[in-house]
Design a protein around this motif. Structure first.
Motif, mmCIF file in Angstrom:
data_model
loop_
_atom_site.group_PDB
_atom_site.id
_atom_site.type_symbol
_atom_site.label_atom_id
_atom_site.label_comp_id
_atom_site.label_asym_id
_atom_site.label_seq_id
_atom_site.Cartn_x
_atom_site.Cartn_y
_atom_site.Cartn_z
ATOM 1 N N LEU A 69 13.353 7.445 -9.417
ATOM 2 C CA LEU A 69 12.439 6.302 -9.569
ATOM 3 C C LEU A 69 12.813 5.153 -8.633
ATOM 4 C CD1 LEU A 69 9.937 5.973 -11.434
ATOM 5 C CD2 LEU A 69 11.297 4.363 -12.732
ATOM 6 N N ASP A 70 11.816 4.623 -7.947
ATOM 7 C CA ASP A 70 12.035 3.424 -7.128
ATOM 8 C C ASP A 70 10.716 2.655 -7.018
ATOM 9 O OD1 ASP A 70 10.464 4.632 -5.161
ATOM 10 O OD2 ASP A 70 12.190 5.391 -4.050
ATOM 11 N N GLU A 71 10.695 1.600 -6.209
ATOM 12 C CA GLU A 71 9.503 0.733 -6.165
ATOM 13 C C GLU A 71 8.293 1.407 -5.516
ATOM 14 O OE1 GLU A 71 12.432 -0.042 -4.799
ATOM 15 O OE2 GLU A 71 11.985 0.342 -2.690
ATOM 16 N N THR A 72 8.484 2.578 -4.872
ATOM 17 C CA THR A 72 7.321 3.237 -4.252
ATOM 18 C C THR A 72 6.392 3.855 -5.306
ATOM 19 O OG1 THR A 72 8.444 5.345 -3.939
ATOM 20 C CG2 THR A 72 8.588 3.766 -2.115
ATOM 21 N N TYR A 73 6.836 3.871 -6.556
ATOM 22 C CA TYR A 73 5.970 4.391 -7.623
ATOM 23 C C TYR A 73 5.090 3.271 -8.169
ATOM 24 C CZ TYR A 73 8.304 8.826 -7.525
ATOM 25 O OH TYR A 73 8.750 10.038 -7.097
ATOM 26 N N ALA A 74 3.842 3.617 -8.440
ATOM 27 C CA ALA A 74 2.945 2.668 -9.116
ATOM 28 C C ALA A 74 3.086 2.818 -10.623
ATOM 29 C CB ALA A 74 1.496 2.928 -8.705
ATOM 30 N N ALA A 75 3.241 4.071 -11.071
ATOM 31 C CA ALA A 75 3.279 4.307 -12.524
ATOM 32 C C ALA A 75 4.011 5.586 -12.875
ATOM 33 C CB ALA A 75 1.854 4.380 -13.078
ATOM 34 N N PHE A 105 -6.443 24.832 -7.372
ATOM 35 C CA PHE A 105 -7.241 23.659 -7.006
ATOM 36 C C PHE A 105 -6.543 22.721 -6.022
ATOM 37 C CE2 PHE A 105 -8.372 24.919 -11.378
ATOM 38 C CZ PHE A 105 -9.655 25.382 -11.114
ATOM 39 N N GLY A 106 -5.427 23.193 -5.461
ATOM 40 C CA GLY A 106 -4.667 22.342 -4.549
ATOM 41 C C GLY A 106 -5.456 22.026 -3.286
ATOM 42 N N PRO A 107 -5.021 21.092 -2.444
ATOM 43 C CA PRO A 107 -3.844 20.269 -2.705
ATOM 44 C C PRO A 107 -4.112 19.192 -3.760
ATOM 45 C CG PRO A 107 -4.888 19.622 -0.658
ATOM 46 C CD PRO A 107 -5.657 20.800 -1.162
ATOM 47 N N MET A 108 -3.031 18.823 -4.432
ATOM 48 C CA MET A 108 -3.126 17.776 -5.453
ATOM 49 C C MET A 108 -3.132 16.404 -4.773
ATOM 50 S SD MET A 108 -3.279 19.098 -8.516
ATOM 51 C CE MET A 108 -4.257 20.504 -8.093
ATOM 52 N N ILE A 109 -3.315 15.345 -5.571
ATOM 53 C CA ILE A 109 -3.343 13.973 -5.041
ATOM 54 C C ILE A 109 -1.971 13.656 -4.420
ATOM 55 C CG2 ILE A 109 -3.619 11.535 -5.708
ATOM 56 C CD1 ILE A 109 -6.146 12.765 -6.562
ATOM 57 N N PRO A 110 -1.936 13.143 -3.198
ATOM 58 C CA PRO A 110 -0.644 12.837 -2.577
ATOM 59 C C PRO A 110 0.174 11.839 -3.407
ATOM 60 C CG PRO A 110 -2.441 12.570 -1.003
ATOM 61 C CD PRO A 110 -3.075 12.797 -2.342
ATOM 62 N N GLY A 111 1.492 12.046 -3.425
ATOM 63 C CA GLY A 111 2.388 11.094 -4.090
ATOM 64 C C GLY A 111 2.543 11.337 -5.574
ATOM 65 N N GLU A 149 0.812 -1.232 0.000
ATOM 66 C CA GLU A 149 0.000 0.000 0.000
ATOM 67 C C GLU A 149 0.841 1.276 0.000
ATOM 68 O OE1 GLU A 149 0.079 -2.201 2.420
ATOM 69 O OE2 GLU A 149 0.378 -1.190 4.342
ATOM 70 N N ASN A 150 2.147 1.152 0.237
ATOM 71 C CA ASN A 150 3.002 2.347 0.197
ATOM 72 C C ASN A 150 3.494 2.665 -1.219
ATOM 73 O OD1 ASN A 150 2.905 2.660 3.016
ATOM 74 N ND2 ASN A 150 4.387 0.981 3.221
ATOM 75 N N CYS A 151 3.198 1.801 -2.155
ATOM 76 C CA CYS A 151 3.727 1.977 -3.522
ATOM 77 C C CYS A 151 2.646 2.565 -4.426
ATOM 78 C CB CYS A 151 4.229 0.631 -4.046
ATOM 79 S SG CYS A 151 5.513 -0.066 -3.001
ATOM 80 N N TYR A 152 2.266 3.778 -4.140
ATOM 81 C CA TYR A 152 1.144 4.400 -4.858
ATOM 82 C C TYR A 152 1.545 5.633 -5.658
ATOM 83 C CZ TYR A 152 1.525 7.449 -0.811
ATOM 84 O OH TYR A 152 2.012 8.291 0.140
ATOM 85 N N LYS A 153 2.855 5.984 -5.645
ATOM 86 C CA LYS A 153 3.240 7.264 -6.239
ATOM 87 C C LYS A 153 3.141 7.246 -7.775
ATOM 88 C CE LYS A 153 7.062 8.872 -4.127
ATOM 89 N NZ LYS A 153 8.340 8.626 -3.431
ATOM 90 N N SER A 162 -3.284 16.358 -11.273
ATOM 91 C CA SER A 162 -2.155 16.225 -10.342
ATOM 92 C C SER A 162 -0.871 15.863 -11.088
ATOM 93 C CB SER A 162 -2.456 15.151 -9.291
ATOM 94 O OG SER A 162 -3.566 15.541 -8.521
ATOM 95 N N SER A 163 -1.008 15.149 -12.206
ATOM 96 C CA SER A 163 0.177 14.768 -12.988
ATOM 97 C C SER A 163 0.452 15.736 -14.131
ATOM 98 C CB SER A 163 -0.002 13.350 -13.542
ATOM 99 O OG SER A 163 0.008 12.423 -12.483
ATOM 100 N N THR A 164 -0.347 16.783 -14.217
ATOM 101 C CA THR A 164 -0.133 17.829 -15.234
ATOM 102 C C THR A 164 0.840 18.840 -14.657
ATOM 103 O OG1 THR A 164 -2.251 17.498 -16.331
ATOM 104 C CG2 THR A 164 -1.394 19.744 -16.368
#
Ligand code: PLP
Length: 401
Positions: A179-185, A157-163, A125-129, A146-148
Motif C-alpha cells: 500500500l502507498d499513495e498511488t492507491y485511490a482506494a 473478459f480481460g484485460p481488466m481495468i489498469p491499476g 492523476e497517477n494515484c488511481y490504483k 476487476s477487483s473480484t
C-alpha cells in the motif's frame, strides 16, 4: 405447465445460467412454494436479499400505494420517498450523501468512481490504483469485476481495468509492503460472502485503517451482502470496528426490489462535480419507499440483538453437526451468514448436499469452493432453525452412509 416443478430446457435464458431451474410460485414467512405446491424452508433468502422473508403485506401495500401515485421520475428530479430514505442513511457526520443505484455491482462502481475522483483531486492523476483481496467478490461489471478475485469470472473478459491489484486477505505484512499513495482506494468485504465466508481479523482492520490514513487511501466496505443487519450489526464493519470511508449496500435494502446505496462522507462529496456520475433508475420512489420501511426495522437495536441471538442458536446447532460429522472442517461467518466448510470426497460434496436438501424441502447456498452457506431470512424463528437443521442433519446422515 402446472404439474412442472422445474424446467430444464428451452427456458429462454442465456447459457451463463443453470440449465435447470426450480420454478417458484409464492412465498410466506421463511417458506417458498413451487408451482406444484411443494414447500421449501428457505435458508438462502434469494442470496441474502429477503431479510424480512416472503409475503410481507406491508411491503406490498407500500409498493401498491406508491405505484398508483408515481413510479419513475429519473435523476433529473427527486421524490419524497427518495429524500426520506436518504435522510435515514445520511447522518450528516459520518456520511453526507448517498448515491442510489440498482445493484450491488453498480454500488461498487459508484464507490470506485468517487474514490478515483477524490484521489485525483487531493493527490494526482497517477494515484488511481484500487486494491482488493483474495476471495473478494465485488460484482460482474467491469470495474467491480476487476477487483473480484475468482479467475473463472474474470479471465475471459480481460484485460481488466489498469491499476487493480489483488493481494492476500488478512495478511498485514503484504498489505504494509504494497500500500502507498498511488492507491485511490481499498475495496473489501468484512465477511466474504461469495469467497467462503472468511472474516476480516481485528489486526488486519486496524492495520488497514492506519495505512489508509497514512497514504490518504479510501476504504470502501462492500456491504452489499453483509450490510443492514445480516451479521448482527447494522453494518458488518461496525462489528469489527473498521471505520470505512465509503459503504456500499444493496441486496436486502428494498425488500427484493433492485436498489443500491453508496454512502459517501462530506470530504469526498466536496470533490465531485455536477454530472460526473448518474443513473436513470436508481433511487426511484417505489424502491426507496419500501427501503425506508425495511430500514426502520433492521436498524432497530432490538432487531439486531435478535439476529445475534438467533445466530448464536444456529451456530450451536452447527457445532453439534461439526462434532458429529468429521467431514465438516470448520464453521465460518457471522450473524445469519454462516457456512460449513466441507471436506469433499466421494459422496461428500457440497452440491450434492444442496440437491438432497432441496428434495427434502430445504434451500441452501454454496460459497467459495466447498462451503455450504446458510443465510435464512432474518425473521426466522428458533423453531424454523430447528426444522432446517433437522433436514440438513438427515441429508448429512444419508451422504455419509
Ligand atoms: N458485492 C458483494 C459482496 C456481493 O455479494 C455481490 C453479489 O453477490 C455483489 C457485490 C454484486 O451484486 P449484484 O449481483 O447485485 O450486482
Amino acid at each position: 405447465m402446472a404439474e412442472l416443478k422445474s424446467t430444464t430446457t428451452d427456458h429462454g435464458f442465456p447459457r451463463n445460467y443453470s440449465n435447470e431451474f426450480l420454478i417458484l410460485d409464492k412465498g410466506q414467512g421463511v417458506y417458498l412454494f413451487d408451482i406444484s405446491g411443494k414447500r421449501y424452508l428457505d435458508f438462502g433468502s434469494g442470496i441474502a436479499v429477503n431479510a424480512l422473508g416472503y409475503g410481507n403485506k406491508k411491503i406490498a401495500d407500500i409498493a401498491h400505494k406508491q405505484m398508483e401515485k408515481l413510479i419513475h421520475v429519473s435523476n433529473l428530479f427527486t421524490t419524497e420517498p427518495a429524500l426520506e430514505f436518504a435522510s435515514k442513511l445520511v447522518d450528516g457526520e459520518r456520511f453526507s450523501a448517498v448515491h442510489f443505484g440498482n445493484s450491488g455491482s453498480e454500488a461498487n462502481e459508484s464507490a470506485l468512481k468517487y474514490a478515483k475522483l477524490y484521489s485525483l483531486r487531493t493527490k494526482n492523476e497517477n494515484c488511481y490504483k484500487i486494491l482488493s483481496f483474495s476471495g473478494a467478490f465485488h460484482g460482474r461489471t467491469m470495474g467491480a469485476l476487476s477487483s473480484t478475485h475468482n479467475k473463472k469470472y474474470k479471465e475471459p473478459f480481460g484485460p481488466m481495468i489498469p491499476g487493480t491489484e489483488i493481494i492476500e486477505f488478512n495478511n498485514v505484512e503484504v498489505l504494509t509492503k504494497i500500500l502507498d499513495e498511488t492507491y485511490a482506494a481499498v475495496i473489501v468485504e468484512v465477511v466474504q460472502g461469495e469467497g467462503g465466508l472468511y472474516t476480516m481479523t481485528d489486526e488486519f482492520a486496524k492495520a488497514l485503517r492506519e495505512l489508509c490514513d497514512k497514504y490518504k487511501v479510501l476504504i470502501i466496505a462492500d456491504e452489499v451482502q453483509t450490510g443492514l443487519g445480516r451479521t448482527g450489526t447494522l453494518y458488518a464493519s461496525d462489528g469489527i470496528n473498521l471505520k470505512a470511508d465509503i459503504i456500499t449496500l444493496s441486496k436486502p435494502i428494498a425488500g427484493g426490489l433492485p436498489l443500491s446505496a453508496t454512502l459517501i462522507p462530506g470530504f469526498v462529496n466536496d470533490k465531485i462535480e455536477v454530472g460526473e456520475h448518474g443513473t436513470t433508475f436508481g433511487g426511484g420512489p417505489v424502491t426507496t419507499a419500501i427501503a425506508s420501511y425495511i430500514w426502520d426495522i433492521v436498524s432497530d437495536q432490538k432487531f439486531l440483538d435478535d439476529v445475534k441471538s438467533k445466530s448464536a442458536y444456529l451456530t450451536g446447532k452447527l457445532e453439534d453437526l461439526h462434532d458429529q460429522y468429521p467431514f465438516i472442517k470448520e464453521i465460518r461467518g457471522k450473524g445469519l451468514l454462516l457456512g460449513l466448510e466441507i471436506e469433499e470426497s466421494g459422496n461428500i460434496d457440497v452440491l450434492k448436499i444442496i440437491t438432497k436438501a432441496r428434495e427434502k424441502g430445504l434451500l441452501l447456498l454454496k460459497t467459495g469452493v466447498n462451503v455450504l452457506r446458510l443465510a435464512p431470512p432474518l425473521i426466522i424463528s428458533h423453531k424454523e432453525i430447528d426444522e432446517g437443521v433437522t433436514i440438513l442433519k438427515s441429508v448429512l446422515n444419508e451422504i455419509s452412509m
